[in-house]
Design a protein around this motif. Sequence first.
Motif, PDB file in Angstrom:
ATOM      1  N   THR A  54       9.110 -23.158  27.262  1.00  7.49           N
ATOM      2  CA  THR A  54       9.533 -24.236  26.376  1.00  7.49           C
ATOM      3  C   THR A  54      11.048 -24.188  26.235  1.00  7.49           C
ATOM      4  O   THR A  54      11.622 -23.136  25.972  1.00  7.49           O
ATOM      5  CB  THR A  54       8.886 -24.102  24.989  1.00  7.49           C
ATOM      6  OG1 THR A  54       7.468 -24.113  25.114  1.00  7.49           O
ATOM      7  CG2 THR A  54       9.322 -25.234  24.073  1.00  7.49           C
TER       8      THR A  54
ATOM      9  N   ALA B 217       5.899 -28.534  26.883  1.00 11.18           N
ATOM     10  CA  ALA B 217       6.524 -29.676  26.222  1.00 11.18           C
ATOM     11  C   ALA B 217       7.900 -29.282  25.710  1.00 11.18           C
ATOM     12  O   ALA B 217       8.052 -28.283  25.003  1.00 11.18           O
ATOM     13  CB  ALA B 217       5.642 -30.160  25.077  1.00 11.18           C
TER      14      ALA B 217
ATOM     15  N   GLN C 102       3.674 -28.603  34.819  1.00 12.95           N
ATOM     16  CA  GLN C 102       3.935 -28.710  33.392  1.00 12.95           C
ATOM     17  C   GLN C 102       2.642 -28.767  32.603  1.00 12.95           C
ATOM     18  O   GLN C 102       1.614 -29.222  33.103  1.00 12.95           O
ATOM     19  CB  GLN C 102       4.811 -29.928  33.086  1.00 12.95           C
ATOM     20  CG  GLN C 102       4.236 -31.267  33.484  1.00 12.95           C
ATOM     21  CD  GLN C 102       5.189 -32.427  33.232  1.00 12.95           C
ATOM     22  OE1 GLN C 102       5.143 -33.420  33.931  1.00 12.95           O
ATOM     23  NE2 GLN C 102       6.058 -32.352  32.245  1.00 12.95           N
TER      24      GLN C 102
ATOM     25  N   GLY D 135       3.054 -29.885  29.212  1.00  9.51           N
ATOM     26  CA  GLY D 135       3.395 -30.876  28.202  1.00  9.51           C
ATOM     27  C   GLY D 135       4.529 -31.748  28.687  1.00  9.51           C
ATOM     28  O   GLY D 135       5.182 -31.436  29.694  1.00  9.51           O
ATOM     29  N   ALA D 136       4.772 -32.830  27.995  1.00 10.56           N
ATOM     30  CA  ALA D 136       5.770 -33.807  28.433  1.00 10.56           C
ATOM     31  C   ALA D 136       7.191 -33.294  28.219  1.00 10.56           C
ATOM     32  O   ALA D 136       7.472 -32.563  27.269  1.00 10.56           O
ATOM     33  CB  ALA D 136       5.577 -35.118  27.695  1.00 10.56           C
TER      34      ALA D 136
ATOM     35  N   GLN E  10       3.055 -35.548  33.505  1.00  7.73           N
ATOM     36  CA  GLN E  10       2.774 -35.849  32.108  1.00  7.73           C
ATOM     37  C   GLN E  10       3.507 -37.125  31.696  1.00  7.73           C
ATOM     38  O   GLN E  10       4.200 -37.746  32.506  1.00  7.73           O
ATOM     39  CB  GLN E  10       3.221 -34.670  31.243  1.00  7.73           C
ATOM     40  CG  GLN E  10       2.499 -33.360  31.539  1.00  7.73           C
ATOM     41  CD  GLN E  10       1.246 -33.182  30.706  1.00  7.73           C
ATOM     42  OE1 GLN E  10       1.033 -33.887  29.722  1.00  7.73           O
ATOM     43  NE2 GLN E  10       0.410 -32.233  31.088  1.00  7.73           N
TER      44      GLN E  10
ATOM     45  N   ASN F   5       6.258 -38.078  30.659  1.00  9.03           N
ATOM     46  CA  ASN F   5       7.646 -37.663  30.510  1.00  9.03           C
ATOM     47  C   ASN F   5       8.553 -38.827  30.126  1.00  9.03           C
ATOM     48  O   ASN F   5       8.229 -39.993  30.368  1.00  9.03           O
ATOM     49  CB  ASN F   5       8.138 -37.048  31.827  1.00  9.03           C
ATOM     50  CG  ASN F   5       7.324 -35.847  32.244  1.00  9.03           C
ATOM     51  OD1 ASN F   5       7.148 -34.902  31.485  1.00  9.03           O
ATOM     52  ND2 ASN F   5       6.795 -35.880  33.463  1.00  9.03           N
TER      53      ASN F   5
END
Length: 199
Positions: free
Chosen positions: A61, A81, A98, A100-101, A122, A124
């Motif tokens: 992250t 994310a 990934q 998360g975005a 994702q 994004n």
Amino acid sequence: GDISLGTIDTGTSGNLSITATSGSLSQSAIATVTGTSSFTVSGTNTMTLTNAFNDFTGAVTLASGTGAVQLTDSTDTILAASTLGGNLIVASSGGITQTGALSVTGTSDFTVSSTNAMTLTQANDFTGAVTLSSGSGAVQLTDSTDTILAASILVGNLTVTSSGAITQTGPLLVAGTSDFTVSGSNAMTLTSTSNDFVG
């Protein structure tokens, strides 16, 4: 103040979380993290984690203000994310995926090598231009807003899916197949005279 990381090894299952509350974040030695990693800087402070032998096994992250963020990983890179107000550079000796975005206000630059794939699919939000670089592995990029592609060289296949328009600031050289998708009334403008779509 600024934080410079020495050698880090979290052992067999440890997570790592580092926040530089009032300075930049850099490193002077290798980081080996078996669990997840979280790195945060704020304001205009930068994050420079570019040791070529870093080994981030778990998801990473990243959080920043307007300062540039650079991440290098010697193995497969998993991006969690993340929200970044500045530019982002990720260089991986493995694949890039990934969980998360990613929301990146500045430019984004992603690099994989050899046969490794890049799968950034994702929801994004890449506001600035996106640079992609790969060996023969497939590259997939999804953007929930307008997508700006910077000059990029890809030996494998490329798939770009945008919920907005697709434009470019530099030529695309793609040795494999290319697949571009926009939705609704959004335009696709890939008019660089130096584009080279081989596949």
